[in-house]
Design a protein around this motif. Structure first.
Motif, mmCIF file in Angstrom:
data_model
loop_
_atom_site.group_PDB
_atom_site.id
_atom_site.type_symbol
_atom_site.label_atom_id
_atom_site.label_comp_id
_atom_site.label_asym_id
_atom_site.label_seq_id
_atom_site.Cartn_x
_atom_site.Cartn_y
_atom_site.Cartn_z
ATOM 1 N N UNK A 123 2.303 -12.792 13.286
ATOM 2 C CA UNK A 123 1.273 -12.098 14.069
ATOM 3 C C UNK A 123 0.818 -12.931 15.262
ATOM 4 N N UNK A 124 0.529 -14.192 15.020
ATOM 5 C CA UNK A 124 0.014 -15.021 16.108
ATOM 6 C C UNK A 124 1.115 -15.463 17.067
ATOM 7 N N UNK A 125 2.353 -15.469 16.622
ATOM 8 C CA UNK A 125 3.457 -15.699 17.559
ATOM 9 C C UNK A 125 3.586 -14.510 18.506
ATOM 10 N N UNK A 140 1.776 -3.247 18.750
ATOM 11 C CA UNK A 140 2.524 -4.089 17.808
ATOM 12 C C UNK A 140 1.580 -5.046 17.099
ATOM 13 N N UNK A 141 0.656 -5.637 17.853
ATOM 14 C CA UNK A 141 -0.304 -6.581 17.269
ATOM 15 C C UNK A 141 -1.201 -5.874 16.263
ATOM 16 N N UNK A 142 -1.649 -4.672 16.594
ATOM 17 C CA UNK A 142 -2.486 -3.898 15.667
ATOM 18 C C UNK A 142 -1.733 -3.602 14.370
ATOM 19 N N UNK A 143 -0.467 -3.215 14.497
ATOM 20 C CA UNK A 143 0.344 -2.944 13.302
ATOM 21 C C UNK A 143 0.521 -4.219 12.484
ATOM 22 N N UNK A 145 -1.565 -6.757 12.299
ATOM 23 C CA UNK A 145 -2.825 -7.021 11.593
ATOM 24 C C UNK A 145 -3.001 -6.058 10.422
ATOM 25 N N UNK A 146 -2.575 -4.822 10.588
ATOM 26 C CA UNK A 146 -2.607 -3.867 9.481
ATOM 27 C C UNK A 146 -1.714 -4.357 8.339
ATOM 28 N N UNK A 147 -0.531 -4.860 8.682
ATOM 29 C CA UNK A 147 0.379 -5.396 7.664
ATOM 30 C C UNK A 147 -0.242 -6.617 6.995
ATOM 31 N N UNK A 148 -0.951 -7.463 7.757
ATOM 32 C CA UNK A 148 -1.675 -8.592 7.162
ATOM 33 C C UNK A 148 -2.628 -8.080 6.079
ATOM 34 N N UNK A 149 -3.390 -7.047 6.418
ATOM 35 C CA UNK A 149 -4.334 -6.487 5.459
ATOM 36 C C UNK A 149 -3.651 -5.867 4.255
ATOM 37 N N UNK A 150 -2.544 -5.168 4.494
ATOM 38 C CA UNK A 150 -1.815 -4.548 3.381
ATOM 39 C C UNK A 150 -1.230 -5.599 2.446
ATOM 40 N N UNK A 151 -0.701 -6.663 3.017
ATOM 41 C CA UNK A 151 -0.148 -7.737 2.181
ATOM 42 C C UNK A 151 -1.257 -8.393 1.370
#
Length: 185
Positions: A123-125, A140-143, A145-151
């Motif tokens: 994400x940060x890359x 893409x960044x929003x998705x 972050x969403x994946x971060x939350x889902x994980x």
């Protein structure tokens, strides 16, 4: 995550690589950071040093994390050098630092979420690439972050990690990437 990082690099970066060079880079990353670690895992499983892919016991994480750090180090010393692909060099350098942090935490019998570490690194890359190339990658960044939350949610739901372990994993992935922005942004 390493392959996704390379794919995002090719997607968001103005690069002058011919398709054969792109494929070669993807193949190198796939072999060194996916296939070899899988072989190491099966070796450890055969030797009784790992019981599952999740490596839920902190003591089982030490050898795989050390091997991963060595493999990333070899990759950035031999293939992904700062003079050839600087953005990827710093991405993998941040991944190396994150892996060393996770290894040190494992030596201290502390478990950080490697899933969360990997997705936060990516994400940060991507945020750094977006800033570096002045490209609008907000979707893409929003998705990501969403994946971060889902994980994080899935790891909590599966009782694989505590909130503290997820936070440590997120920070271990994020902080090296942000610290290295200074050198390439």
């Amino acid at each position: 995550m390493p392959v996704f990082g390379v794919l995002f690099y090719f997607f968001l970066n103005e690069n002058y690589f011919i398709p054969a060079q792109k494929y070669l880079l993807l193949i190198q990353v796939s072999i060194i950071l996916i296939l070899i670690p899988i072989a190491i895992f099966y070796l450890l499983r055969t030797l009784g040093k790992a019981d599952s892919v999740m490596l839920s016991d902190v003591s089982q994480r030490k050898i795989p994390l050390a091997a991963q750090a060595i493999l990333i180090g070899l990759l950035i010393m031999q293939s992904i050098r700062v003079d050839i692909v600087p953005e990827l060099f710093f991405f993998f350098s941040g991944g190396f630092i994150s892996t060393v942090i996770a290894f040190i935490l494992a030596l201290a019998n502390t478990k950080a979420s490697l899933h969360q570490m990997g997705i936060s690194t990516l994400t940060f890359f991507v945020i750094g690439l977006s800033l570096h190339n002045h490209k609008n990658a907000i979707a893409i960044i929003a998705v990501l972050f969403l994946i971060n939350g889902l994980i994080a949610t899935s790891r909590l739901y599966m009782n694989a990690h505590s909130g503290k372990e997820l936070g440590m994993g997120f920070l271990a992935g994020m902080l090296p990437q942000i610290a290295l922005w200074y050198f390439w942004l």
